[in-house]
Write a protein that holds these residues in place. Structure first.
Motif, PDB file in Angstrom:
ATOM      1  N   TYR A  33       0.661  -1.110   0.022  1.00  0.00           N
ATOM      2  CA  TYR A  33       0.003   0.022  -0.038  1.00  0.00           C
ATOM      3  C   TYR A  33       0.812   1.187  -0.094  1.00  0.00           C
ATOM      4  O   TYR A  33       0.670   2.261  -0.870  1.00  0.00           O
ATOM      5  N   TRP A  34       1.773   1.346   0.955  1.00  0.00           N
ATOM      6  CA  TRP A  34       2.687   2.277   0.973  1.00  0.00           C
ATOM      7  C   TRP A  34       3.526   2.755  -0.177  1.00  0.00           C
ATOM      8  O   TRP A  34       3.877   3.799  -0.638  1.00  0.00           O
ATOM      9  N   GLY A  91      -3.098   1.751  -2.657  1.00  0.00           N
ATOM     10  CA  GLY A  91      -2.033   2.962  -2.119  1.00  0.00           C
ATOM     11  C   GLY A  91      -2.238   4.170  -3.263  1.00  0.00           C
ATOM     12  O   GLY A  91      -2.059   5.226  -3.089  1.00  0.00           O
ATOM     13  N   PHE A  97      -6.044   4.872   5.015  1.00  0.00           N
ATOM     14  CA  PHE A  97      -5.198   3.854   5.322  1.00  0.00           C
ATOM     15  C   PHE A  97      -5.741   2.988   6.112  1.00  0.00           C
ATOM     16  O   PHE A  97      -5.680   1.580   6.555  1.00  0.00           O
ATOM     17  N   THR A 101      -6.359  -0.863   5.932  1.00  0.00           N
ATOM     18  CA  THR A 101      -5.745  -2.250   6.950  1.00  0.00           C
ATOM     19  C   THR A 101      -6.685  -2.915   7.536  1.00  0.00           C
ATOM     20  O   THR A 101      -6.808  -4.242   7.629  1.00  0.00           O
TER      21      THR A 101
END
Length: 164
Positions: A33-34, A91, A97, A101
């Motif tokens: 994602y990041w 992302g 976020f 998650t």
């Protein structure tokens, strides 16, 4: 569940294995994602043409993700192959976020629990599953190659028409 309920403590081991499996999946997904959030879109805009992804494709993906992103993350985490790749576009589209998650964990838990339960049921005979599945290897590979060829052919054809 009925099959493991009678085994007592073993059920908790299966649930714990599913939990830790989902936790591991979520940690890996967070990394992906990041990567997508920090550099994904510029990276894809710059090098996407080499994997046949255009800016138009990115725009379509953004709109689709804005509409279906929450469900996409949850459902994709339940599906083989797709589950691995959903985090990067989440992302890129800058999905919340926290929501990402939670949905990644919730989607990964049934998958991991199923694998843990399957492992529990198979026990020391888990390698027998490979023997049963082996005849499907070639047909699955053939379908993937044909679909990939179809995709590449049409993407190249479309890009040539856009250039003309």
């Amino acid at each position: 569940w009925i099959l493991i309920r009678d085994k007592g403590l073993d059920a908790w081991y299966v649930i714990l294995a599913g939990f830790y499996g989902a936790l591991g999946c979520t940690i890996g997904s967070v990394v992906s994602y990041w990567v997508g959030a920090w550099g994904g879109r510029p990276l894809v805009e710059r090098y996407g043409k080499y994997v046949l992804v255009s800016r138009h494709d990115l725009d379509l993906a953004d709109r689709w993700f804005a509409r279906w992103g929450d469900w996409a993350v949850f459902v994709a985490r339940l599906l083989p192959v797709v589950r691995t790749f959903i985090s990067f576009p989440a992302g890129i589209s800058r999905m919340s976020f926290g929501k990402f998650t939670v949905l990644s964990f919730l989607g990964s838990f049934p998958w991991s629990l199923g694998l843990a339960y399957g492992g529990y049921l198979l026990g020391e005979h888990w390698e027998d599953l490979r023997r049963v599945m082996r005849p499907f290897d070639i047909p699955i590979i053939a379908v993937v190659v044909v679909l990939a060829g179809f995709y590449i052919y049409h993407r190249l054809k479309d890009s040539r028409q856009e250039d003309a």
